[in-house]
Scaffold this active site. Structure first.
Site, short mmCIF file in Angstrom:
data_model
loop_
_atom_site.label_atom_id
_atom_site.label_comp_id
_atom_site.label_asym_id
_atom_site.label_seq_id
_atom_site.Cartn_x
_atom_site.Cartn_y
_atom_site.Cartn_z
N GLU A 90 -43.01 -33.85 -60.08
CA GLU A 90 -43.92 -34.42 -59.09
C GLU A 90 -43.22 -34.70 -57.77
O GLU A 90 -43.78 -34.47 -56.69
CB GLU A 90 -44.55 -35.70 -59.64
CG GLU A 90 -45.59 -35.43 -60.72
CD GLU A 90 -46.19 -36.69 -61.31
OE1 GLU A 90 -47.17 -36.57 -62.07
OE2 GLU A 90 -45.67 -37.79 -61.03
N HIS A 103 -53.64 -36.89 -60.73
CA HIS A 103 -53.60 -37.69 -61.95
C HIS A 103 -54.99 -37.89 -62.56
O HIS A 103 -55.11 -38.46 -63.65
CB HIS A 103 -52.97 -39.07 -61.65
CG HIS A 103 -51.50 -39.02 -61.42
ND1 HIS A 103 -50.94 -38.69 -60.21
CD2 HIS A 103 -50.45 -39.25 -62.26
CE1 HIS A 103 -49.62 -38.71 -60.31
NE2 HIS A 103 -49.30 -39.05 -61.54
#
Length: 241
Positions: free
Chosen positions: A135, A168
């Site tokens: 990420e 997410h």
């Protein structure tokens, strides 16, 4: 953005989308349903991690040529500060969600990840190490880095953090993820070392994983013992009075 960074983005997207055929494959192989997300994530994230590291090899080789790069001592200092900063940002954003927008505390995404880890403890490797590293490479090094060349910190940080939050799939808590993204972006800009936000991110996820997965039984037992102690103290106090 150079061609290697585009390939990093493509690899990350393919890694994410591979969950669709992956679930079908493992289900047909007779793998227990509750273990399928963890097993496939270990495979897909592990493979994606290796590919992205290979694509980043030139960056790692030429990292010492980056202008304004922090010293090792300063990087360690900002890593420690960064851990507290991201915890503070997450907590502040959660308070704003609760008291200003009336959003209930607690994340469905986090709870789902905890359930996957409880079904397959090895999944913690993905959540706490591989996932945060990928990420930071994708959202800070590649996306934020490309935007920061064209816009100021706030615009680049907002766009990259919003994408980071959206990936997410927990849209109720976009503010929390966006706040975290801003902290990670700041750490990257401040030190010119992607390793600093990586370590801060890993530390955050590792703490949450250890508390909610590995220590959950111990915490429940400690809470029960604390309640029993409080009851005993109340009985003793009541008897004395």
């Amino acid at each position: 953005m150079n061609k290697r960074y585009w390939w990093i983005l493509i690899t990350y997207v393919i890694m994410q989308l591979s969950a669709i055929p992956g679930v079908i494959i493992l289900r047909n192989l007779g793998v227990a349903q509750e273990q399928i997300p963890g097993i496939w994530s270990l495979f897909s994230f592990g493979l994606g991690f290796l590919v992205i590291l290979l694509l980043l090899a030139p960056d790692m080789r030429d990292r010492h040529m980056v202008r304004g790069r922090s010293s090792r001592g300063e990087a360690v200092r900002w890593t420690i500060i960064g851990v507290f900063m991201v915890f503070a940002a997450q907590y502040a954003a959660a308070l704003i969600e609760v008291y200003l927008f009336g959003i209930e505390a607690g994340s469905e995404n986090t709870q789902q990840i905890i359930e996957f880890a409880q079904a397959l403890p090895a999944f913690i490797i993905v959540v706490s190490v591989i996932g945060p590293i990928l990420e930071e490479i994708v959202f800070r090094l590649v996306i934020f880095g490309a935007l920061y060349k064209r816009f100021n910190f706030w615009i680049a940080g907002f766009i990259s953090s919003l994408i980071f939050a959206a990936i997410h799939f927990d849209f109720t808590h976009l503010l929390v993820y966006t706040a975290m993204g801003f902290v990670f972006a700041y750490l990257y800009v401040r030190t010119k070392r992607i390793l600093v936000p990586i370590v801060a991110h890993v530390s955050l996820n590792l703490f949450v994983s250890v508390v909610n997965v590995l220590l959950v039984d111990d915490l429940e037992r400690w809470l029960e013992q604390l309640e029993e102690l409080e009851q005993q103290m109340s009985m003793i106090t009541g008897g004395l009075l």
